[in-house]
Every structure is written in structure tokens, then in C-alpha cells.
Design an enzyme around this catalytic site. Structure first.
Site, PDB file in Angstrom:
ATOM      1  N   GLY A 190     -17.854  -3.280  -2.412  1.00  0.00           N
ATOM      2  CA  GLY A 190     -17.747  -2.261  -1.372  1.00  0.00           C
ATOM      3  C   GLY A 190     -17.433  -0.892  -1.936  1.00  0.00           C
ATOM      4  O   GLY A 190     -18.019   0.122  -1.519  1.00  0.00           O
ATOM      5  N   ALA A 191     -16.509  -0.831  -2.885  1.00  0.00           N
ATOM      6  CA  ALA A 191     -16.155   0.469  -3.462  1.00  0.00           C
ATOM      7  C   ALA A 191     -17.322   1.009  -4.278  1.00  0.00           C
ATOM      8  O   ALA A 191     -17.609   2.213  -4.239  1.00  0.00           O
ATOM      9  CB  ALA A 191     -14.900   0.326  -4.331  1.00  0.00           C
ATOM     10  N   GLY A 248     -20.001  -2.284 -11.179  1.00  0.00           N
ATOM     11  CA  GLY A 248     -19.335  -2.840 -10.005  1.00  0.00           C
ATOM     12  C   GLY A 248     -20.102  -2.506  -8.745  1.00  0.00           C
ATOM     13  O   GLY A 248     -20.241  -1.334  -8.383  1.00  0.00           O
ATOM     14  N   LYS A 279     -13.831  -4.062   6.340  1.00  0.00           N
ATOM     15  CA  LYS A 279     -14.596  -2.815   6.418  1.00  0.00           C
ATOM     16  C   LYS A 279     -15.990  -3.017   7.022  1.00  0.00           C
ATOM     17  O   LYS A 279     -16.531  -2.113   7.659  1.00  0.00           O
ATOM     18  CB  LYS A 279     -14.727  -2.173   5.034  1.00  0.00           C
ATOM     19  CG  LYS A 279     -13.445  -1.549   4.510  1.00  0.00           C
ATOM     20  CD  LYS A 279     -13.677  -0.857   3.180  1.00  0.00           C
ATOM     21  CE  LYS A 279     -12.394  -0.295   2.606  1.00  0.00           C
ATOM     22  NZ  LYS A 279     -12.598   0.396   1.330  1.00  0.00           N
ATOM     23  N   TYR A 297      -6.575   2.553  -9.483  1.00  0.00           N
ATOM     24  CA  TYR A 297      -5.504   3.556  -9.529  1.00  0.00           C
ATOM     25  C   TYR A 297      -4.106   2.966  -9.651  1.00  0.00           C
ATOM     26  O   TYR A 297      -3.121   3.710  -9.668  1.00  0.00           O
ATOM     27  CB  TYR A 297      -5.573   4.481  -8.312  1.00  0.00           C
ATOM     28  CG  TYR A 297      -5.423   3.787  -6.991  1.00  0.00           C
ATOM     29  CD1 TYR A 297      -6.536   3.294  -6.322  1.00  0.00           C
ATOM     30  CD2 TYR A 297      -4.174   3.613  -6.411  1.00  0.00           C
ATOM     31  CE1 TYR A 297      -6.408   2.649  -5.108  1.00  0.00           C
ATOM     32  CE2 TYR A 297      -4.031   2.976  -5.201  1.00  0.00           C
ATOM     33  CZ  TYR A 297      -5.159   2.489  -4.554  1.00  0.00           C
ATOM     34  OH  TYR A 297      -5.015   1.841  -3.357  1.00  0.00           O
ATOM     35  N   SER A 318       0.824  -1.221   0.000  1.00  0.00           N
ATOM     36  CA  SER A 318       0.000   0.000   0.000  1.00  0.00           C
ATOM     37  C   SER A 318       0.860   1.274   0.000  1.00  0.00           C
ATOM     38  O   SER A 318       1.893   1.352   0.677  1.00  0.00           O
ATOM     39  CB  SER A 318      -0.905   0.015   1.234  1.00  0.00           C
ATOM     40  OG  SER A 318      -1.556   1.271   1.319  1.00  0.00           O
TER      41      SER A 318
HETATM   42  P1  NAD Z   1     -15.229  -6.134  -4.609  1.00  0.00           P
HETATM   43  O1  NAD Z   1     -14.511  -7.400  -4.918  1.00  0.00           O
HETATM   44  O2  NAD Z   1     -15.932  -5.961  -3.305  1.00  0.00           O
HETATM   45  O3  NAD Z   1     -16.330  -5.869  -5.756  1.00  0.00           O
HETATM   46  C1  NAD Z   1     -16.053  -5.928  -7.124  1.00  0.00           C
HETATM   47  C2  NAD Z   1     -17.372  -6.206  -7.863  1.00  0.00           C
HETATM   48  O4  NAD Z   1     -17.115  -6.135  -9.263  1.00  0.00           O
HETATM   49  C3  NAD Z   1     -17.979  -7.575  -7.595  1.00  0.00           C
HETATM   50  O5  NAD Z   1     -19.337  -7.415  -7.223  1.00  0.00           O
HETATM   51  C4  NAD Z   1     -17.829  -8.326  -8.936  1.00  0.00           C
HETATM   52  O6  NAD Z   1     -18.928  -9.215  -9.190  1.00  0.00           O
HETATM   53  C5  NAD Z   1     -17.850  -7.178  -9.917  1.00  0.00           C
HETATM   54  N1  NAD Z   1     -17.179  -7.413 -11.210  1.00  0.00           N
HETATM   55  C6  NAD Z   1     -15.948  -7.910 -11.428  1.00  0.00           C
HETATM   56  N2  NAD Z   1     -15.663  -7.831 -12.755  1.00  0.00           N
HETATM   57  C7  NAD Z   1     -16.735  -7.271 -13.367  1.00  0.00           C
HETATM   58  C8  NAD Z   1     -17.041  -6.902 -14.725  1.00  0.00           C
HETATM   59  N3  NAD Z   1     -16.166  -7.065 -15.728  1.00  0.00           N
HETATM   60  N4  NAD Z   1     -18.235  -6.346 -14.975  1.00  0.00           N
HETATM   61  C9  NAD Z   1     -19.138  -6.146 -13.973  1.00  0.00           C
HETATM   62  N5  NAD Z   1     -18.901  -6.452 -12.670  1.00  0.00           N
HETATM   63  C10 NAD Z   1     -17.720  -7.011 -12.391  1.00  0.00           C
HETATM   64  O7  NAD Z   1     -14.140  -4.996  -4.816  1.00  0.00           O
HETATM   65  P2  NAD Z   1     -14.202  -3.516  -4.242  1.00  0.00           P
HETATM   66  O8  NAD Z   1     -13.711  -3.485  -2.834  1.00  0.00           O
HETATM   67  O9  NAD Z   1     -15.526  -2.940  -4.526  1.00  0.00           O
HETATM   68  O10 NAD Z   1     -13.069  -2.788  -5.097  1.00  0.00           O
HETATM   69  C11 NAD Z   1     -13.129  -2.744  -6.523  1.00  0.00           C
HETATM   70  C12 NAD Z   1     -11.907  -1.991  -7.043  1.00  0.00           C
HETATM   71  O11 NAD Z   1     -12.018  -0.625  -6.694  1.00  0.00           O
HETATM   72  C13 NAD Z   1     -10.584  -2.419  -6.389  1.00  0.00           C
HETATM   73  O12 NAD Z   1     -10.048  -3.481  -7.066  1.00  0.00           O
HETATM   74  C14 NAD Z   1      -9.725  -1.176  -6.450  1.00  0.00           C
HETATM   75  O13 NAD Z   1      -8.950  -1.177  -7.622  1.00  0.00           O
HETATM   76  C15 NAD Z   1     -10.738  -0.066  -6.550  1.00  0.00           C
HETATM   77  N6  NAD Z   1     -10.763   0.832  -5.388  1.00  0.00           N
HETATM   78  C16 NAD Z   1     -10.283   2.085  -5.554  1.00  0.00           C
HETATM   79  C17 NAD Z   1     -10.329   2.981  -4.509  1.00  0.00           C
HETATM   80  C18 NAD Z   1      -9.784   4.360  -4.697  1.00  0.00           C
HETATM   81  O14 NAD Z   1      -9.606   5.061  -3.698  1.00  0.00           O
HETATM   82  N7  NAD Z   1      -9.540   4.809  -5.919  1.00  0.00           N
HETATM   83  C19 NAD Z   1     -10.891   2.606  -3.273  1.00  0.00           C
HETATM   84  C20 NAD Z   1     -11.377   1.305  -3.122  1.00  0.00           C
HETATM   85  C21 NAD Z   1     -11.312   0.420  -4.191  1.00  0.00           C
END
Ligand code: NAD
Length: 285
Positions: free
Chosen positions: A137-138, A134, A74, A230, A18
Site C-alpha cells: 500500500g505504501a 516494495g 485503507k 521512520y 502510534s
Molecule cells: P505492505 O505489507 O502492504 O507491503 C510491503 C511489501 O514489501 C510487500 O509487497 C512485500 O512482499 C514486500 N517486501 C517485503 N520485504 C521485501 C524485500 N526485502 N524486498 C522486496 N520486497 C519486499 O506494507 P505497506 O503498508 O506498504 O508499508 C510498508 C512500510 O512502509 C511500513 O512497514 C512502514 O514502515 C512504512 N510506511 C511509512 C509511511 C510514512 O509515512 N513514512 C507510511 C506508510 C508506511
């Protein structure tokens, strides 16, 4: 802080690489603070994420002032807190825990981080009709932020339709004046043709998951495209969108602003967002 360093940790799995510790500590130094920020990788210490409550107890006992909490803790952390800020409670996710003298308080800085980053990087962008790809959580934090920004119609799409439906239901309940729908992935062509913007919130495009999350033929120049991935900042999705002439927003904006807000909650000082952004971008390379 009384003469001892301000001590902060990042708890989760796979947190070793990180950039957050370097980002916080550099900002702390710029404020003249003795600020120590360490990763606590649950895999490395051999503690199951379900034992996050014990981590909180020990962190407080060992003198930590605050923790950032990330995947997969989280949600798990919430029952172990004395108080959860209203926005974090509504999202059902906490990413910042502050150990006050007599209570442990949880916050979520992902949603305001996206909102602030969006206003900074895509000023004036139309947010009436937005597709969110998507529903993890994010995605939940981003969906909330978009509705706070004034989105009238939000469509949540996920390969897992049940996840999209559940998130659309939660967001709709919290934002009754907006229309929030869930839709199947194969409806993206129709949805994007009429949308103002697309926010991508799946892991696709990260160094470990390269590629595009959708057929780039679905993009068009009238669409702004925001990615929250990112690492790297220039994802395949943003590269394709820029080639078409779309306005774009990279994931660095959200990453920096979730950190500036966390820094402020932890230290009580106003972070210099421009300085943190420059530092973040030099770290990502
Ligand atoms: P997560 O695993 O909880 O959720 C990802 C979701 O995406 C899942 O529901 C999955 O079914 C879905 N998915 C995967 N591939 C897909 C596709 N091609 N089409 C449609 N849906 C699809 O992950 P998360 O915690 O939500 O995080 C997702 C991404 O967000 C992380 O990998 C990270 O890169 C990014 N993120 C960025 C920040 C930031 O500050 N910029 C913060 C948190 C997360």
C-alpha cells in the site's frame, strides 16, 4: 466545532503506539483548538477490519469529526464512503475520512506526503530513473507521488513479483506518458547501477524487522536513497547509504507531511510543517 472538542480517531490494528495522536493534538493546541485525537485499535475492541463500515457509522453517531484509517482498513473503507477524492480513488486507498454534515468523504494523504517530503528533503534530486522497492500500500502511494514528481522511468521491485507487476500496471495506466516496469528482485544490481535513486517501501529496517532489504554492495554514491520506514529514522539502509556518500531522505518527511495534510483536511487550518516536524522528531527520538 461549536464549543465542543474536535474529535478525531485513528482506526486500524496495532495503532496503540502510534505517534499520530500526539502530533495532531500538539498542532491543534498550537492553533488554540480543543482537539482530541484517540486511537481505535480494532484488536483491542474486538472488531474485525471488515466491519469498518460499522465503525464509521458509530464514530459519526458518537460525535467524531474525522478518522485517520490505517492498516488493514485503507482499502476496506472505500465502499462505505459517500465520496472519495479522485487521487484516493485512483490509488484505491483512503487514509483520512472527514465526516461532513451530509456526507462522508475519503482522502489519501500518503502520496502528497511523500511528494512534499521528497521536495523538502532532497531538493533538486534527479528523478528521471527511479527504483521502487516494495509494492504494498505504501509503495503504491510512493509510486504515484514519484510519477507526479516527473519520474520518466519507474521500476517496481518486490519479492512478490505478481504484486510488483500489478502495481506497475496500475501506475502505468494512470501515467501513460511515463515508462513503468516491474522487475524481479535479482535484477536490482543492473537496475540500481543506472538509476538516479532508490525508494525503499518494505517493512525491513523497522524495529520489529531489523536489517537491510538488499545487499549494501548494490548501492553506489551516484544514487540518492529514500527510506519510508521512520521507526527508527536512521535505518540500516540509510546508514549504509550515508557511509557511501549517497544523498538520503528518511521516512520522517513522509510521515510528517501525510499528517500535515490530514490536519488541514480535518481542521481547515494550515498546519505549521516545521513545528510538526520538530515535534515528530522529538517523539521518535
Ligand atoms: P505492505 O505489507 O502492504 O507491503 C510491503 C511489501 O514489501 C510487500 O509487497 C512485500 O512482499 C514486500 N517486501 C517485503 N520485504 C521485501 C524485500 N526485502 N524486498 C522486496 N520486497 C519486499 O506494507 P505497506 O503498508 O506498504 O508499508 C510498508 C512500510 O512502509 C511500513 O512497514 C512502514 O514502515 C512504512 N510506511 C511509512 C509511511 C510514512 O509515512 N513514512 C507510511 C506508510 C508506511
Amino acid at each position: 466545532m461549536g464549543g465542543r472538542p474536535l474529535l478525531v480517531g485513528l482506526v486500524g490494528t496495532g495503532v496503540g503506539p502510534s505517534l499520530t495522536p500526539a502530533l495532531h493534538m500538539a498542532e491543534g493546541r498550537a492553533h488554540g483548538l480543543d482537539y482530541v485525537y484517540r486511537t481505535i485499535d480494532l484488536d483491542d475492541v474486538g472488531v474485525a477490519p471488515e466491519r469498518i463500515g460499522e465503525i464509521l457509522t458509530w464514530a459519526r453517531a458518537l460525535g467524531y469529526d474525522a478518522l485517520n484509517v490505517t492498516h488493514p482498513c485503507k482499502q476496506l473503507v472505500i465502499p462505505h464512503l459517500d465520496t472519495v477524492d479522485a487521487a484516493a480513488a485512483a490509488l484505491g486507498a483512503v487514509n483520512t475520512v472527514v465526516f461532513e454534515a451530509d456526507r462522508t468523504v475519503g482522502y489519501n494523504t500518503d502520496a502528497p506526503g511523500f511528494g512534499t517530503g521528497f521536495a523538502e528533503g532532497l531538493p533538486g534530486a534527479d528523478t528521471d530513473d527511479v527504483v521502487l522497492l516494495g509494492a504494498g500500500g505504501a509503495g503504491a502511494a510512493v509510486g504515484h507521488a514519484l510519477l507526479e514528481l516527473g519520474t520518466d522511468h519507474l521500476v517496481v521491485v518486490d519479492l512478490d513479483v505478481d504484486r510488483a507487476t500489478a502495481l506497475a500496471g496500475q501506475l502505468s495506466a494512470r501515467h501513460p506518458n511515463a515508462r513503468v516496469d516491474a522487475s524481479a528482485f535479482d535484477k536490482l544490481a543492473v537496475l540500481l547501477a543506472q538509476a538516479d535513486g532508490l525508494v525503499h517501501a518494505t517493512p525491513t529496517g523497522m524495529a520489529e524487522h531489523p536489517g537491510l532489504p538488499l545487499d549494501e554492495g548494490l548501492l553506489h554514491p551516484g544514487l540518492w536513497v529514500a527510506d519510508i520506514v521512520y521507526r527508527p529514522l536512521d535505518t540500516a539502509l540509510l546508514t549504509a547509504a550515508r557511509r557511501l556518500g549517497c544523498r538520503t531522505l528518511d521516512g520522517g518527511h513522509m510521515a510528517v507531511h501525510q499528517a500535515t495534510t490530514a490536519f488541514e483536511l480535518i481542521t481547515g487550518r494550515a498546519a505549521d510543517a516545521a513545528r510538526m516536524s520538530r515535534h515528530f522528531r522529538s517523539l521518535v527520538g
